[in-house]
Motif scaffolding. Structure first.
Motif, mmCIF file in Angstrom:
data_model
loop_
_atom_site.group_PDB
_atom_site.id
_atom_site.type_symbol
_atom_site.label_atom_id
_atom_site.label_comp_id
_atom_site.label_asym_id
_atom_site.label_seq_id
_atom_site.Cartn_x
_atom_site.Cartn_y
_atom_site.Cartn_z
ATOM 1 N N MET A 1 0.843 -1.209 0.000
ATOM 2 C CA MET A 1 0.000 0.000 0.000
ATOM 3 C C MET A 1 0.873 1.251 0.000
ATOM 4 S SD MET A 1 -2.983 1.548 0.217
ATOM 5 C CE MET A 1 -3.434 3.219 0.627
ATOM 6 N N THR A 2 1.845 1.248 0.935
ATOM 7 C CA THR A 2 2.738 2.421 1.043
ATOM 8 C C THR A 2 3.534 2.594 -0.246
ATOM 9 O OG1 THR A 2 2.905 1.962 3.367
ATOM 10 C CG2 THR A 2 4.516 3.487 2.477
ATOM 11 N N THR A 3 4.099 1.472 -0.739
ATOM 12 C CA THR A 3 4.922 1.558 -1.942
ATOM 13 C C THR A 3 4.072 2.006 -3.131
ATOM 14 O OG1 THR A 3 5.830 -0.483 -1.065
ATOM 15 C CG2 THR A 3 6.779 0.336 -3.119
ATOM 16 N N LEU A 4 2.837 1.483 -3.195
ATOM 17 C CA LEU A 4 1.951 1.850 -4.292
ATOM 18 C C LEU A 4 1.645 3.348 -4.244
ATOM 19 C CD1 LEU A 4 0.433 0.585 -6.668
ATOM 20 C CD2 LEU A 4 -1.564 0.388 -5.187
ATOM 21 N N PHE A 5 1.430 3.856 -3.039
ATOM 22 C CA PHE A 5 1.159 5.288 -2.870
ATOM 23 C C PHE A 5 2.345 6.117 -3.359
ATOM 24 C CE2 PHE A 5 2.052 8.898 0.076
ATOM 25 C CZ PHE A 5 1.093 9.779 -0.406
ATOM 26 N N VAL A 6 3.562 5.718 -2.966
ATOM 27 C CA VAL A 6 4.769 6.457 -3.374
ATOM 28 C C VAL A 6 4.967 6.338 -4.888
ATOM 29 C CG1 VAL A 6 7.284 6.600 -3.106
ATOM 30 C CG2 VAL A 6 5.843 6.226 -1.096
ATOM 31 N N GLU A 7 4.764 5.122 -5.397
ATOM 32 C CA GLU A 7 4.941 4.883 -6.837
ATOM 33 C C GLU A 7 4.003 5.758 -7.671
ATOM 34 O OE1 GLU A 7 5.859 0.365 -7.330
ATOM 35 O OE2 GLU A 7 4.206 0.925 -8.662
ATOM 36 N N ARG A 8 2.718 5.733 -7.310
ATOM 37 C CA ARG A 8 1.725 6.523 -8.050
ATOM 38 C C ARG A 8 2.002 8.018 -7.916
ATOM 39 N NH1 ARG A 8 -3.071 3.116 -8.486
ATOM 40 N NH2 ARG A 8 -2.167 1.386 -9.638
ATOM 41 N N SER A 9 2.379 8.433 -6.700
ATOM 42 C CA SER A 9 2.651 9.851 -6.462
ATOM 43 C C SER A 9 3.826 10.317 -7.317
ATOM 44 C CB SER A 9 2.980 10.105 -4.990
ATOM 45 O OG SER A 9 1.887 9.768 -4.181
ATOM 46 N N LEU A 10 4.912 9.527 -7.303
ATOM 47 C CA LEU A 10 6.095 9.922 -8.080
ATOM 48 C C LEU A 10 5.769 10.007 -9.559
ATOM 49 C CD1 LEU A 10 9.049 7.959 -6.426
ATOM 50 C CD2 LEU A 10 8.643 10.429 -6.397
ATOM 51 N N ASP A 11 4.983 9.051 -10.034
ATOM 52 C CA ASP A 11 4.619 9.033 -11.440
ATOM 53 C C ASP A 11 3.830 10.302 -11.822
ATOM 54 O OD1 ASP A 11 4.183 7.711 -14.026
ATOM 55 O OD2 ASP A 11 2.085 7.697 -13.379
ATOM 56 N N GLU A 12 2.860 10.657 -10.987
ATOM 57 C CA GLU A 12 2.046 11.852 -11.281
ATOM 58 C C GLU A 12 2.901 13.125 -11.189
ATOM 59 O OE1 GLU A 12 -1.134 12.067 -12.251
ATOM 60 O OE2 GLU A 12 -1.849 10.046 -11.821
ATOM 61 N N VAL A 13 3.690 13.238 -10.117
ATOM 62 C CA VAL A 13 4.477 14.469 -9.926
ATOM 63 C C VAL A 13 5.520 14.636 -11.027
ATOM 64 C CG1 VAL A 13 6.023 15.732 -8.375
ATOM 65 C CG2 VAL A 13 4.064 14.518 -7.421
ATOM 66 N N ARG A 14 6.167 13.527 -11.393
ATOM 67 C CA ARG A 14 7.185 13.632 -12.451
ATOM 68 C C ARG A 14 6.555 14.075 -13.771
ATOM 69 N NH1 ARG A 14 10.287 8.124 -10.750
ATOM 70 N NH2 ARG A 14 11.540 9.066 -9.101
ATOM 71 N N PHE A 15 5.428 13.461 -14.109
ATOM 72 C CA PHE A 15 4.788 13.816 -15.380
ATOM 73 C C PHE A 15 4.275 15.253 -15.374
ATOM 74 C CE2 PHE A 15 1.167 14.299 -18.226
ATOM 75 C CZ PHE A 15 1.727 13.873 -19.427
ATOM 76 N N TRP A 16 3.475 15.591 -14.362
ATOM 77 C CA TRP A 16 2.798 16.889 -14.376
ATOM 78 C C TRP A 16 3.687 18.074 -14.001
ATOM 79 C CZ3 TRP A 16 -1.376 17.513 -17.111
ATOM 80 C CH2 TRP A 16 -2.212 16.406 -17.344
ATOM 81 N N SER A 17 4.760 17.855 -13.236
ATOM 82 C CA SER A 17 5.610 19.015 -12.917
ATOM 83 C C SER A 17 6.351 19.462 -14.183
ATOM 84 C CB SER A 17 6.561 18.721 -11.758
ATOM 85 O OG SER A 17 7.370 17.628 -12.051
ATOM 86 N N ARG A 18 6.707 18.492 -15.026
ATOM 87 C CA ARG A 18 7.342 18.865 -16.294
ATOM 88 C C ARG A 18 6.348 19.635 -17.170
ATOM 89 N NH1 ARG A 18 9.823 15.000 -21.071
ATOM 90 N NH2 ARG A 18 10.524 16.738 -22.375
ATOM 91 N N ILE A 19 5.091 19.145 -17.178
ATOM 92 C CA ILE A 19 4.041 19.816 -17.950
ATOM 93 C C ILE A 19 3.844 21.251 -17.440
ATOM 94 C CG2 ILE A 19 1.508 19.802 -18.343
ATOM 95 C CD1 ILE A 19 2.878 17.692 -20.101
ATOM 96 N N MET A 20 3.788 21.417 -16.119
ATOM 97 C CA MET A 20 3.595 22.761 -15.537
ATOM 98 C C MET A 20 4.767 23.678 -15.886
ATOM 99 S SD MET A 20 0.640 22.788 -14.103
ATOM 100 C CE MET A 20 -0.158 21.407 -14.906
ATOM 101 N N LYS A 21 5.971 23.119 -15.849
ATOM 102 C CA LYS A 21 7.175 23.884 -16.190
ATOM 103 C C LYS A 21 7.069 24.372 -17.634
ATOM 104 C CE LYS A 21 10.919 21.754 -17.499
ATOM 105 N NZ LYS A 21 12.101 20.862 -17.532
ATOM 106 N N GLU A 22 6.637 23.492 -18.523
ATOM 107 C CA GLU A 22 6.521 23.873 -19.934
ATOM 108 C C GLU A 22 5.393 24.884 -20.155
ATOM 109 O OE1 GLU A 22 8.426 19.716 -21.645
ATOM 110 O OE2 GLU A 22 6.285 20.054 -21.880
ATOM 111 N N HIS A 23 4.315 24.780 -19.389
ATOM 112 C CA HIS A 23 3.259 25.794 -19.494
ATOM 113 C C HIS A 23 3.828 27.167 -19.188
ATOM 114 C CE1 HIS A 23 -0.301 22.814 -18.658
ATOM 115 N NE2 HIS A 23 0.226 22.657 -19.863
ATOM 116 N N ALA A 24 4.669 27.220 -18.143
ATOM 117 C CA ALA A 24 5.282 28.507 -17.762
ATOM 118 C C ALA A 24 6.093 29.046 -18.942
ATOM 119 C CB ALA A 24 6.163 28.320 -16.529
ATOM 120 N N LEU A 25 6.801 28.146 -19.615
ATOM 121 C CA LEU A 25 7.600 28.565 -20.770
ATOM 122 C C LEU A 25 6.701 29.069 -21.906
ATOM 123 C CD1 LEU A 25 10.461 28.597 -22.233
ATOM 124 C CD2 LEU A 25 9.780 26.392 -23.171
ATOM 125 N N PHE A 26 5.613 28.337 -22.191
ATOM 126 C CA PHE A 26 4.725 28.753 -23.287
ATOM 127 C C PHE A 26 4.084 30.112 -22.989
ATOM 128 C CE2 PHE A 26 4.059 23.922 -23.824
ATOM 129 C CZ PHE A 26 5.209 23.817 -24.592
#
Ligand SMILES: [Fe+2]
Ligand SMILES: [Fe+2]
Length: 268
Positions: free
Chosen positions: A1-26
């Protein structure tokens, strides 16, 4: 459960923080030379999300779940800030106080993606890790609209002389508007519409269209990179929309896997 929570969280944060960074650039690239304050603000968000992205790359699946939850909150607050910045820019555009080179719909679109990311982070910290039946229709409504917008942006940022590509983008725009309406219809037919065969068919139909839009974006990206076509599309924007389509496909697959296999077979 804990590992799944960390795994899912890392996946979302890695994907969307890059997207947010690029939005700032656009957003930054769309401001005119005299809009220095707005440009600086956009730069600050770029650095903020660059830091979050780097930090998320350093964390591993062994991260303590409390530390992960705190990091999710940190990402949440940063996203809440960029969301209000995007809404402020939208307000300035719609009240004709500024003229930027970004479409109002693009600014609105990026703010919707920020709101989606915030919602995901909230869900993760509350412990919602696995897809719930309602999420299938909700996520498809969200992503189909995102895809329909992308087709419109590409169509409107290609040079008018690229007649064939402009027409193809318009076809995708129409196709995704139809799929979106179909999803909205299923949404109002809830909960009766949430049968396994019905949802299975819904996911199959969407997958076929998303795959072909994803391939179109990939080709557009390659043509822009190779300077073979005329447009005012930043190569990174083409790649950005490609990655969002890939994300949607992953989510479709995850939902598909969550539908009961035997019943799924009957639906075919
Ligand atoms: Fe985006
Ligand atoms: Fe997008």
């Amino acid at each position: 459960m804990t590992t799944l929570f960390v795994e899912r969280s890392l996946d979302e944060v890695r994907f969307w923080s890059r997207i947010m960074k690029e939005h700032a650039l656009f957003l930054r690239l769309g401001f005119t030379v005299d809009q220095t304050q707005l440009a600086q603000e956009a730069d600050r968000y770029y650095r903020m999300f660059e830091e979050i992205e780097e930090k998320s790359q350093q964390l591993s699946v062994d991260t303590d779940s409390e530390q992960m939850a705190r990091f999710n909150m940190e990402a949440y607050h940063a996203t809440a800030h960029i969301w209000s910045f995007k809404r402020k820019v939208l307000d300035l555009i719609l009240t004709c106080k500024i003229i930027t080179n970004n479409y109002p719909l693009l600014v609105d679109h990026t703010s919707r993606e920020a709101a989606y990311f915030m919602n995901r982070l909230e869900q993760l910290n509350k412990g919602t890790l696995d897809p719930v039946p309602d999420a299938i229709i909700n996520e498809n409504v969200f992503f189909l609209r995102v895809m329909a917008d992308h087709a419109k942006f590409i169509g409107h940022l290609l040079d008018p002389s690229e007649r064939d590509l402009v027409a193809q983008a318009a076809d995708f725009s129409y196709q995704f508007d139809q799929l979106l309406f179909q999803a909205v219809d299923l949404e109002s037919m809830r909960p009766q519409s949430q049968t396994v065969p019905m949802l299975g068919q819904f996911l199959d139909t969407n997958r076929v269209s998303v795959r072909s839009l994803r391939d179109f974006k990939k080709t557009a990206h390659e043509l822009i990179e190779a300077c073979r076509i005329r447009s005012i599309i930043h190569p990174l924007l083409a790649d950005h929309t490609f990655r969002e389509a890939e994300r949607f496909l992953l989510i479709i697959d995850m939902f598909e896997a969550s539908l009961v296999p035997e019943e799924r077979g009957k639906a075919k």
